[in-house]
Each structure stands twice: as C-alpha cells, then as structure tokens.
Write a protein that holds these residues in place. Sequence first.
Motif, PDB file in Angstrom:
ATOM      1  N   GLY A 167      36.779  48.967  43.415  1.00  0.00           N
ATOM      2  CA  GLY A 167      37.349  48.498  44.670  1.00  0.00           C
ATOM      3  C   GLY A 167      38.789  48.837  44.917  1.00  0.00           C
ATOM      4  N   ALA A 168      39.542  49.170  43.878  1.00  0.00           N
ATOM      5  CA  ALA A 168      40.970  49.435  44.042  1.00  0.00           C
ATOM      6  C   ALA A 168      41.639  48.306  44.828  1.00  0.00           C
ATOM      7  N   HIS A 169      41.132  47.071  44.585  1.00  0.00           N
ATOM      8  CA  HIS A 169      41.715  45.863  45.177  1.00  0.00           C
ATOM      9  C   HIS A 169      41.663  45.864  46.707  1.00  0.00           C
ATOM     10  N   GLU A 170      40.675  46.545  47.273  1.00  0.00           N
ATOM     11  CA  GLU A 170      40.497  46.521  48.730  1.00  0.00           C
ATOM     12  C   GLU A 170      39.140  45.868  49.009  1.00  0.00           C
ATOM     13  N   PHE A 171      38.111  46.687  49.263  1.00  0.00           N
ATOM     14  CA  PHE A 171      36.768  46.147  49.403  1.00  0.00           C
ATOM     15  C   PHE A 171      35.988  46.427  48.119  1.00  0.00           C
ATOM     16  N   LEU A 201      39.583  36.986  44.184  1.00  0.00           N
ATOM     17  CA  LEU A 201      38.345  36.908  44.963  1.00  0.00           C
ATOM     18  C   LEU A 201      38.596  36.293  46.334  1.00  0.00           C
ATOM     19  N   GLN A 202      39.486  35.308  46.407  1.00  0.00           N
ATOM     20  CA  GLN A 202      39.846  34.744  47.705  1.00  0.00           C
ATOM     21  C   GLN A 202      40.539  35.784  48.565  1.00  0.00           C
ATOM     22  N   ALA A 203      41.359  36.619  47.931  1.00  0.00           N
ATOM     23  CA  ALA A 203      42.028  37.689  48.684  1.00  0.00           C
ATOM     24  C   ALA A 203      40.992  38.668  49.236  1.00  0.00           C
ATOM     25  N   TYR A 204      39.958  38.965  48.449  1.00  0.00           N
ATOM     26  CA  TYR A 204      38.882  39.823  48.946  1.00  0.00           C
ATOM     27  C   TYR A 204      38.166  39.157  50.121  1.00  0.00           C
ATOM     28  N   ALA A 205      37.829  37.876  49.970  1.00  0.00           N
ATOM     29  CA  ALA A 205      37.162  37.158  51.058  1.00  0.00           C
ATOM     30  C   ALA A 205      38.011  37.170  52.320  1.00  0.00           C
ATOM     31  N   ASP A 206      39.307  37.032  52.169  1.00  0.00           N
ATOM     32  CA  ASP A 206      40.205  37.052  53.325  1.00  0.00           C
ATOM     33  C   ASP A 206      40.206  38.426  53.990  1.00  0.00           C
ATOM     34  N   ARG A 207      40.131  39.484  53.186  1.00  0.00           N
ATOM     35  CA  ARG A 207      40.095  40.831  53.765  1.00  0.00           C
ATOM     36  C   ARG A 207      38.800  41.052  54.540  1.00  0.00           C
ATOM     37  N   VAL A 208      37.700  40.522  54.016  1.00  0.00           N
ATOM     38  CA  VAL A 208      36.428  40.624  54.746  1.00  0.00           C
ATOM     39  C   VAL A 208      36.524  39.874  56.069  1.00  0.00           C
ATOM     40  N   LEU A 209      37.053  38.669  56.036  1.00  0.00           N
ATOM     41  CA  LEU A 209      37.203  37.885  57.267  1.00  0.00           C
ATOM     42  C   LEU A 209      38.066  38.594  58.298  1.00  0.00           C
TER      43      LEU A 209
END
Length: 237
Positions: A167-171, A201-209
């Motif tokens: 993911g390289a800390h993105e998606f 994981l919260q940061a990932y969820a925030d990026r999805v949102l």
Amino acid sequence: MQDTEMQPALAAMLDQERAGLRLIIGNKNISSWSMRPWVAMKAFGIPFEEVRIVLDRQDTTSRIAEYSAAGRVPVLLAGDITVWDSLAICEYLAEQFSILNLWPEDVAARATARSICAEMHSGFSSLRSDMPMDIRASLPGKGRTIGSQADIGRISEIWEDCLSLYGAHEFLFGAFSIADAFYAPVVMRFRTYGVSLAPALQAYADRVLAHPAVAQWVREALMETEGLPRHDDSAED
C-alpha cells in the motif's frame, strides 16, 4: 499512462456508454453490496446510468426481477449482457476497461487483491448480521459479538498486511482499486459502530472516506429519506 494508451480506453468507455451501461442498486444507506461496484465505477470514471430500487418494500422483489432472475442487487446491464453479483460485476469491468487497472498491475498484488475480495464476498457473516451497514446511523458499541469481534480482527489483519506489503501507506495496494471499493462498506460500518482502530488503520479508513467516489455515495446516502424498520441482505449480493 501515455495518450496513445488512453485512446483505446476512452473508445471502450464510449462503446459501453452507447451500449447503455446501467447499474441496478439498492438504497445507498444500507446496500453494501451495491456500494462496491458503484464506487469502483465512479472511482475509475466509467460512465453508467444508475437505477435505484428501494429495498424492503412490497414491490422490491418484482422490481429487481425486471432486471435479473437472481432477485438480488446489484445488477449490471451492458447492452445485451446482464451481470449480477458484485464481484462478477467488478471482474467484468476490469476486463472491459483493462487499461484503467481496476486491479493492481503487479501479479502478486493482484492475486492478493482478488483473494481478499473473495474473502470479503464469502465471509465475515457475523459482521454483516451483527453490524449491518447504516450510514445515517450512529451506534457506537452496538453489535459487538464474539463473531463480529473476530471479523474485525481479521479485517484489521488484512489491512495491516496489504498496507505494509503493497500500500505504500495510501490505499491497500497503493492506488485505489477494486479491493478498496470492496472494503469501503466495512469502513462505513466501523464509523457507524464506533470501532476503534490502530492509528495506521484509522488513517486508511479516513482516506477511503475522503475518496471522491466514496464521499459522493455517503452524501447521497445521507439525502435518502426512506424509513427502514427492517433490513437483511437477502436481496443483495
């Protein structure tokens, strides 16, 4: 992507548009299976007409039957072709719009992405039944059963592994893909039920949102006015 590579993709999109690409979905507030291909199509700029059928109504079954004998949403209509089941729809789109890379390009990443989507498609029954998607609601702490907690743990493990390896800390696999669209309804559930996640994981969820396609789905879900006294996933796949 080079301009010469984009031309066939744009031509394919126009051909599909002329063929009358239509996506039959349920309510945006609750239809997690409908959300998956809808978000994927919006994220990759694939043109389609949306047909929304309100679930849990007396005419729901008959209305869905107008488009598919399977009796479930979502359904994709592409000219004379009918594709039902959310994963089958996404696979069809990935084939028809291959230049857009709806799946990761890397072979190993693509195999993993397909695996975690298949796991979502066939598993996590406790999460779905104990914590159904309801974007308009706020139900922190509800639905916490042994089964749903186990599902949350497994999903967290999947996200951690994918973000770390690909993911390289993105998606989940770097760029947004079908895999992120498949787990977007999980992000909705985690928000509704106040699930605490590790910071990464919260940061990932925030990026999805924050992704434009997901954000548009959420906005339109919040605008729906249908009351929903009861819901199960019997009309979704």
